[in-house]
Design an enzyme around this catalytic site. Structure first.
Site, PDB file in Angstrom:
ATOM      1  CG  ASN A  75      46.729  71.274 -42.697  1.00  0.00           C
ATOM      2  OD1 ASN A  75      45.501  71.282 -42.598  1.00  0.00           O
ATOM      3  ND2 ASN A  75      47.348  71.316 -43.859  1.00  0.00           N
ATOM      4  NE  ARG A  83      45.544  74.963 -45.299  1.00  0.00           N
ATOM      5  CZ  ARG A  83      45.173  74.123 -46.235  1.00  0.00           C
ATOM      6  NH1 ARG A  83      45.276  72.834 -46.041  1.00  0.00           N
ATOM      7  NH2 ARG A  83      44.693  74.552 -47.373  1.00  0.00           N
TER       8      ARG A  83
END
Ligand code: ADP
Length: 404
Positions: free
Chosen positions: A7, A92
């Site tokens: 992420n 992500r």
């Protein structure tokens, strides 16, 4: 399969290494302050005594990826022997725009589509691209997969995603409701559907993801039909520091009165409003909660305002789905703040919603789904801890497995 979930933010790169078979996190951590010194944290859930926290120079996302791989394969702090044991990387992605509607293997055309999302979410997209390029550079032979926060919402019908603006302008600038937190809504609505004793096609679920950023989604038959966040994650109901939906005419009014530029106004609506703006105390729910229990009128008002806004979404989504089987509360506030759930679900008997006070009060910090509605409540109410990283790991595994 060992899947690394990444992420990437503008100055951080969070990671979790999953064994997708056991669904266990083998190691996780964060490279923070990228480009501005550098702070590295590495945690081993099974061996916390070997956790690492150190200041280390992290000039860019490629260096951050190198540090992550170094520690994952370290003889003392690592959990794998070599980089080859990372079988795929799942990234992500906050905004997939209208171009990326499902998880997909990264290739040149996907990178091009992501470039097209820069306009919609400039800071996030730039960071994601740096994270992806960093991982490709460090792990050139490992499949890279992108999983979009917006994807689960791509089933919304036109009447839910259209803003009543001129059609040509919407087309020119790709203005529409996209929705966010899709991996979270997908995870908890999927878990909820399993708990309901009926085929998924017949289920009507409202998922309330309430954290620093918050959104509510109506999931009918396993598909999103509406969601509260819109073109950006500013839409919907009040959040920690974001205002959510307000009369649009307030925007130029404040800009004129306070002599603000569009950037300043945007920053104001994202950083100075919500709990922080209304209470003048904090954007952190825990501080407002303290005041609420001390009967501080400002904190009581803040919580009542939040609960009222959420109630209205529940009412409108029940109308949109022509019924309701279950409500799910999730994320930092949804999982850990019983009083918000109590205020939201109070006086909702007309809708068949009735909480069990002691189950609701007991539900916080738990690892599993827990029912908090009364036995005679027509609508089931659950607290389900979200796990967005697991969704990313599972999607990544599914796509990478097909390449073998
Ligand atoms: P984000 O949108 O940043 O992922 P979270 O889902 O972590 O946010 O939610 C953060 C919010 O949840 C904060 O307002 C915080 O006060 C609230 N909260 C309440 N209890 C807890 C808890 N035990 N742990 C983390 N956050 C909590």
């Amino acid at each position: 399969m060992n899947v690394l979930v990444v992420n990437a933010g503008s100055s951080s790169l969070k990671y979790q290494l999953f064994d997708t078979t056991s669904e266990k996190v083998l190691a996780k951590g964060n490279c923070e302050r990228i480009g501005d010194g550098g702070l590295f944290t590495h945690k081993l859930p099974d061996n916390p005594e070997l956790n690492v926290k150190c200041e280390i120079d992290i000039p860019n996302h490629t260096e951050a990826t190198k540090i992550v791989v170094k520690y994952l394969t370290d003889p003392v702090h690592g959990v794998i022997k070599s980089m080859d044991e990372i079988e795929a990387v799942g990234h992500r992605i906050v905004h997939g725009g209208a171009f990326l509607k499902e998880s997909v293997l990264v290739d040149d055309s996907v990178l091009e589509k992501l470039e097209g999302c820069r306009d919609l979410a400039p800071l996030h997209t730039a960071a994601h691209l740096m994270g992806i390029h960093g991982c490709i550079e460090v792990m050139p032979n490992t499949p890279q997969i992108v999983v979009m926060d917006t994807a689960f919402h791509s089933t919304m019908p036109a009447e839910a995603y259209t803003y009543p603006l001129p059609k040509d302008m919407c087309e020119k600038y790709h203005i529409r409701r996209y929705g966010f937190h899709g991996t979270s809504h997908r995870y908890v609505s999927g878990k909820m559907a399993e708990l309901l004793d009926k085929p998924v096609e017949d289920t009507k679920i409202i998922t309330c993801h309430i954290g620093n950023g918050s959104s509510i989604t109506a999931v009918k038959g396993g598909k999103v039909i509406d969601t509260s966040m819109g073109f950006t994650p500013l839409d919907g109901f009040m959040m920690g520091t974001r205002c959510g939906s307000i009369d649009p005419a307030i925007v130029p009014f404040i800009m004129e009165k306070e002599n603000m530029s569009p950037d300043e106004m945007n920053n104001f609506m994202n950083k100075k409003c919500g709990f922080l703006g209304v209470s003048g105390i904090s954007g952190d729910c825990r501080e407002i909660e303290d005041g609420y229990f001390k009967n501080d009128p400002v904190c009581v008002h803040t919580f009542k305002l939040l609960a009222y806004q959420i109630k209205k979404f529940i009412g409108s989504y029940t109308a949109a789905m022509n019924g309701l089987d279950a409500i799910v509360f999730t994320a930092g506030i949804g999982e850990n703040t019983p009083v918000i759930r109590e205020l939201v679900c109070a006086d909702m008997e007309f809708f068949g919603i009735k909480l069990d006070k002691s189950s609701n009060d007991a539900a916080h910090h738990q690892d599993d789904s827990v029912i908090i509605s009364a036995a005679d409540s027509k609508v089931k109410v659950y607290v389900i801890p979200t796990n967005e990283e697991l969704v990313i790991a599972k999607d990544t595994e599914a796509i990478a497995a097909k390449l073998k």
